[in-house]
Design an enzyme around this catalytic site. Structure first.
Site, PDB file in Angstrom:
ATOM      1  N   SER A 245       4.321  -0.326  -1.251  1.00  0.00           N
ATOM      2  CA  SER A 245       5.087  -1.488  -0.792  1.00  0.00           C
ATOM      3  C   SER A 245       5.456  -1.302   0.672  1.00  0.00           C
ATOM      4  O   SER A 245       4.810  -0.501   1.367  1.00  0.00           O
ATOM      5  CB  SER A 245       6.326  -1.681  -1.669  1.00  0.00           C
ATOM      6  N   ASN A 246       6.446  -1.995   1.164  1.00  0.00           N
ATOM      7  CA  ASN A 246       6.888  -1.849   2.557  1.00  0.00           C
ATOM      8  C   ASN A 246       8.387  -2.112   2.641  1.00  0.00           C
ATOM      9  O   ASN A 246       9.024  -2.430   1.641  1.00  0.00           O
ATOM     10  CB  ASN A 246       6.094  -2.795   3.471  1.00  0.00           C
ATOM     11  N   ALA A 247       8.931  -1.991   3.865  1.00  0.00           N
ATOM     12  CA  ALA A 247      10.394  -1.996   4.041  1.00  0.00           C
ATOM     13  C   ALA A 247      10.993  -3.392   4.249  1.00  0.00           C
ATOM     14  O   ALA A 247      12.135  -3.512   4.679  1.00  0.00           O
ATOM     15  CB  ALA A 247      10.748  -1.110   5.231  1.00  0.00           C
TER      16      ALA A 247
END
Ligand code: C5P
Length: 211
Positions: free
Chosen positions: A22-24
């Site tokens: 995923s990502n932030a």
């Protein structure tokens, strides 16, 4: 009444039952755009990846999703109701070729993951939209921001793109540049996401009314 369909937050691509890529993305920019759209009297359909954002408003329908495939399905199902589509979500670019049924056991060996591209949601929207629908995308890059953003605007056939530097992720502020289909460029001073969202919704409504 104008209806805004928006994607926000990250998406998750599962490797095994407990691990994912995923990502932030915090979903904050999306939340501010939704608030401004509601203030302007729009109806909102928000397709939201996993993030800590709460919007309680009778005129905002929230569709919670986890993966890119789920986000895509929800967008396709709601596209017919949209006058404006805003793709703020930081969609995961890759997904594992296979999801392991059981949790991968830890060993001392190097673990190779095979990844394939996820579906490009905004690309689909821009290719299947009616003439009247307006599509706005986002770009976030660590270098050559404006050139990459222009390429995305043209490649994805968007009406407008919001180009943000990487410091924007998770921050309350940004210093974006708006690039339009007709080549116009609008550079904003550093501002809160709340003020930037106001500008984005104003531009979105103008673009929708003028097409
Ligand atoms: O990932 P990329 O930098 O190309 O993202 C630019 C725009 O495309 C963003 O608005 C993002 O929400 C959208 N996007 C999407 N589906 C993807 C990748 C990006 O809708 N799979």
């Amino acid at each position: 009444m104008t209806t805004v369909l928006i994607t926000l937050g990250p998406t998750r691509e599962y490797i095994d039952p407990v691990r994912f890529i995923s990502n932030a993305s915090s979903g904050k920019m999306g939340r501010e755009i939704i608030k401004q759209a509601l203030k302007k009297g729009c109806n909102v359909i928000a397709v939201k990846g996993p993030c800590n954002i709460e919007i309680k408003n009778k005129k905002c329908k929230i569709v919670d999703v986890v993966t890119t495939a789920q986000m895509f399905k929800a967008v396709k199902a709601n596209l017919k109701y949209a006058d404006v589509f805003i793709g703020v979500a930081a969609v995961a670019d890759y997904t594992p070729v296979t999801i392991q049924k059981n949790k991968i056991k830890k060993t001392d060996k190097i673990l190779n993951l095979k990844l394939k591209k996820t579906v490009d949601i905004i690309n689909y929207v821009a290719k299947h939209k009616t003439e009247k629908q307006t599509v706005i995308g986002f770009a976030l890059e660590s270098k050559n921001l404006l050139n990459y953003a222009k390429d995305k605007l043209n490649g994805k056939k968007l009406d407008m793109i919001v180009a943000n530097p990487t410091e924007t992720i998770g921050s309350k502020f940004s210093k974006p540049v708006f690039i339009f289909k007709n080549g116009d460029i609008k550079k904003l001073n550093s501002a809160t996401k709340n003020n930037i969202a106001k500008e984005i919704i104003n531009e979105a409504i103008k673009l929708y009314r003028n097409c």
